[in-house]
Write a protein that holds these residues in place. Structure first.
Motif, PDB file in Angstrom:
ATOM      1  N   GLY A  18       0.778  -1.227   0.000  1.00 23.81           N
ATOM      2  CA  GLY A  18       0.000   0.000   0.000  1.00 23.81           C
ATOM      3  C   GLY A  18       0.809   1.275   0.000  1.00 23.81           C
ATOM      4  O   GLY A  18       0.284   2.345  -0.261  1.00 23.81           O
ATOM      5  N   ASN A  19       2.102   1.218   0.258  1.00 23.23           N
ATOM      6  CA  ASN A  19       2.934   2.410   0.365  1.00 23.23           C
ATOM      7  C   ASN A  19       3.360   2.983  -0.980  1.00 23.23           C
ATOM      8  O   ASN A  19       3.916   4.059  -1.032  1.00 23.23           O
ATOM      9  N   ASN A  20       3.118   2.288  -2.066  1.00 21.59           N
ATOM     10  CA  ASN A  20       3.589   2.733  -3.374  1.00 21.59           C
ATOM     11  C   ASN A  20       2.445   3.121  -4.303  1.00 21.59           C
ATOM     12  O   ASN A  20       2.515   2.880  -5.496  1.00 21.59           O
ATOM     13  N   GLY A  21       1.397   3.695  -3.772  1.00 20.23           N
ATOM     14  CA  GLY A  21       0.299   4.137  -4.610  1.00 20.23           C
ATOM     15  C   GLY A  21      -0.702   3.055  -4.973  1.00 20.23           C
ATOM     16  O   GLY A  21      -1.488   3.207  -5.882  1.00 20.23           O
ATOM     17  N   GLY A  22      -0.671   1.931  -4.296  1.00 20.03           N
ATOM     18  CA  GLY A  22      -1.627   0.860  -4.571  1.00 20.03           C
ATOM     19  C   GLY A  22      -1.039  -0.491  -4.268  1.00 20.03           C
ATOM     20  O   GLY A  22       0.171  -0.663  -4.223  1.00 20.03           O
ATOM     21  N   GLU A  23      -1.896  -1.426  -4.037  1.00 17.88           N
ATOM     22  CA  GLU A  23      -1.437  -2.765  -3.724  1.00 17.88           C
ATOM     23  C   GLU A  23      -0.903  -3.429  -4.982  1.00 17.88           C
ATOM     24  O   GLU A  23      -1.457  -3.264  -6.069  1.00 17.88           O
ATOM     25  N   CYS A  24       0.179  -4.165  -4.846  1.00 15.60           N
ATOM     26  CA  CYS A  24       0.730  -4.792  -6.039  1.00 15.60           C
ATOM     27  C   CYS A  24       1.224  -6.215  -5.804  1.00 15.60           C
ATOM     28  O   CYS A  24       1.474  -6.918  -6.769  1.00 15.60           O
ATOM     29  N   VAL A  25       1.354  -6.651  -4.574  1.00 16.73           N
ATOM     30  CA  VAL A  25       1.832  -8.009  -4.312  1.00 16.73           C
ATOM     31  C   VAL A  25       0.767  -8.774  -3.532  1.00 16.73           C
ATOM     32  O   VAL A  25       0.263  -8.286  -2.533  1.00 16.73           O
ATOM     33  N   GLU A  26       0.421  -9.959  -4.030  1.00 20.06           N
ATOM     34  CA  GLU A  26      -0.544 -10.823  -3.348  1.00 20.06           C
ATOM     35  C   GLU A  26       0.058 -12.214  -3.208  1.00 20.06           C
ATOM     36  O   GLU A  26       0.924 -12.615  -3.983  1.00 20.06           O
ATOM     37  N   TRP A  27      -0.436 -12.946  -2.213  1.00 27.88           N
ATOM     38  CA  TRP A  27      -0.018 -14.336  -2.045  1.00 27.88           C
ATOM     39  C   TRP A  27      -1.229 -15.176  -1.684  1.00 27.88           C
ATOM     40  O   TRP A  27      -2.255 -14.653  -1.267  1.00 27.88           O
ATOM     41  N   ALA A  28      -1.115 -16.483  -1.882  1.00 29.17           N
ATOM     42  CA  ALA A  28      -2.225 -17.416  -1.648  1.00 29.17           C
ATOM     43  C   ALA A  28      -1.939 -18.243  -0.387  1.00 29.17           C
ATOM     44  O   ALA A  28      -1.321 -19.301  -0.453  1.00 29.17           O
ATOM     45  N   PRO A  29      -2.379 -17.768   0.788  1.00 26.91           N
ATOM     46  CA  PRO A  29      -2.043 -18.440   2.046  1.00 26.91           C
ATOM     47  C   PRO A  29      -2.622 -19.844   2.199  1.00 26.91           C
ATOM     48  O   PRO A  29      -1.986 -20.712   2.801  1.00 26.91           O
ATOM     49  N   ASP A  30      -3.822 -20.092   1.676  1.00 26.12           N
ATOM     50  CA  ASP A  30      -4.419 -21.424   1.815  1.00 26.12           C
ATOM     51  C   ASP A  30      -3.615 -22.461   1.027  1.00 26.12           C
ATOM     52  O   ASP A  30      -3.395 -23.578   1.497  1.00 26.12           O
ATOM     53  N   HIS A  31      -3.163 -22.079  -0.158  1.00 31.06           N
ATOM     54  CA  HIS A  31      -2.335 -22.976  -0.960  1.00 31.06           C
ATOM     55  C   HIS A  31      -1.026 -23.266  -0.224  1.00 31.06           C
ATOM     56  O   HIS A  31      -0.569 -24.407  -0.185  1.00 31.06           O
ATOM     57  N   ALA A  32      -0.449 -22.245   0.376  1.00 31.52           N
ATOM     58  CA  ALA A  32       0.798 -22.422   1.123  1.00 31.52           C
ATOM     59  C   ALA A  32       0.610 -23.375   2.299  1.00 31.52           C
ATOM     60  O   ALA A  32       1.453 -24.240   2.557  1.00 31.52           O
ATOM     61  N   ALA A  33      -0.504 -23.235   3.006  1.00 19.67           N
ATOM     62  CA  ALA A  33      -0.780 -24.106   4.153  1.00 19.67           C
ATOM     63  C   ALA A  33      -0.956 -25.561   3.729  1.00 19.67           C
ATOM     64  O   ALA A  33      -0.536 -26.481   4.432  1.00 19.67           O
ATOM     65  N   LEU A  34      -1.566 -25.775   2.569  1.00 18.07           N
ATOM     66  CA  LEU A  34      -1.814 -27.142   2.090  1.00 18.07           C
ATOM     67  C   LEU A  34      -0.595 -27.807   1.475  1.00 18.07           C
ATOM     68  O   LEU A  34      -0.401 -29.007   1.616  1.00 18.07           O
ATOM     69  N   THR A  35       0.229 -27.007   0.776  1.00 18.64           N
ATOM     70  CA  THR A  35       1.303 -27.607  -0.021  1.00 18.64           C
ATOM     71  C   THR A  35       2.709 -27.229   0.403  1.00 18.64           C
ATOM     72  O   THR A  35       3.660 -27.886   0.000  1.00 18.64           O
ATOM     73  N   GLY A  36       2.855 -26.136   1.142  1.00 19.37           N
ATOM     74  CA  GLY A  36       4.189 -25.638   1.477  1.00 19.37           C
ATOM     75  C   GLY A  36       4.757 -24.751   0.378  1.00 19.37           C
ATOM     76  O   GLY A  36       5.827 -24.174   0.537  1.00 19.37           O
ATOM     77  N   GLU A  37       4.053 -24.608  -0.725  1.00 20.56           N
ATOM     78  CA  GLU A  37       4.467 -23.774  -1.849  1.00 20.56           C
ATOM     79  C   GLU A  37       3.728 -22.443  -1.759  1.00 20.56           C
ATOM     80  O   GLU A  37       2.506 -22.412  -1.668  1.00 20.56           O
ATOM     81  N   VAL A  38       4.474 -21.342  -1.774  1.00 24.30           N
ATOM     82  CA  VAL A  38       3.872 -20.017  -1.637  1.00 24.30           C
ATOM     83  C   VAL A  38       3.748 -19.383  -3.025  1.00 24.30           C
ATOM     84  O   VAL A  38       4.755 -19.157  -3.700  1.00 24.30           O
ATOM     85  N   LEU A  39       2.516 -19.129  -3.450  1.00 22.46           N
ATOM     86  CA  LEU A  39       2.264 -18.484  -4.732  1.00 22.46           C
ATOM     87  C   LEU A  39       2.202 -16.977  -4.533  1.00 22.46           C
ATOM     88  O   LEU A  39       1.548 -16.493  -3.608  1.00 22.46           O
ATOM     89  N   VAL A  40       2.891 -16.231  -5.392  1.00 23.14           N
ATOM     90  CA  VAL A  40       2.960 -14.777  -5.312  1.00 23.14           C
ATOM     91  C   VAL A  40       2.642 -14.219  -6.700  1.00 23.14           C
ATOM     92  O   VAL A  40       3.103 -14.756  -7.710  1.00 23.14           O
TER      93      VAL A  40
END
Length: 69
Positions: A18-40
Motif C-alpha cells: 500500500g505504500n507505493n500508490g496501490g497494492e501490487c503483491v498478493e499471495w495465496a495463504p491457503d495454498h501455502a498451508a496445504l502444499t508448502g508452496e507459496v504463490l505470489v
C-alpha cells in the motif's frame, strides 16, 4: 499436489504494498498451508504469471522487502 486453478485461490495483499500508490503483491495463504508452496503474483495482473516459492524463499523475499521498504 493441489491443482486448484489460480483464479480459485484466495489471494491476500501484502501489507507493504500500500505504500507505493496501490497494492501490487498478493499471495495465496491457503495454498501455502496445504502444499508448502507459496504463490505470489502482481495484483494488477491477476491472470498473469505468478511465482511459486518455497517457504524459505518466501521468507527471504519478505525479509528483503522489509529492508528495502
Amino acid at each position: 499436489m493441489n491443482r486448484t486453478p489460480l483464479s480459485e485461490h484466495r489471494w491476500l495483499s501484502s501489507t507493504y504494498s500500500g505504500n507505493n500508490g496501490g497494492e501490487c503483491v498478493e499471495w495465496a495463504p491457503d495454498h501455502a498451508a496445504l502444499t508448502g508452496e507459496v504463490l505470489v503474483r502482481d495484483s494488477k495482473v491477476p491472470h498473469g504469471p505468478h511465482l511459486a516459492l518455497s517457504r524459505q524463499s518466501f521468507a527471504g523475499l519478505v525479509s528483503l522487502a522489509k529492508t528495502c521498504g
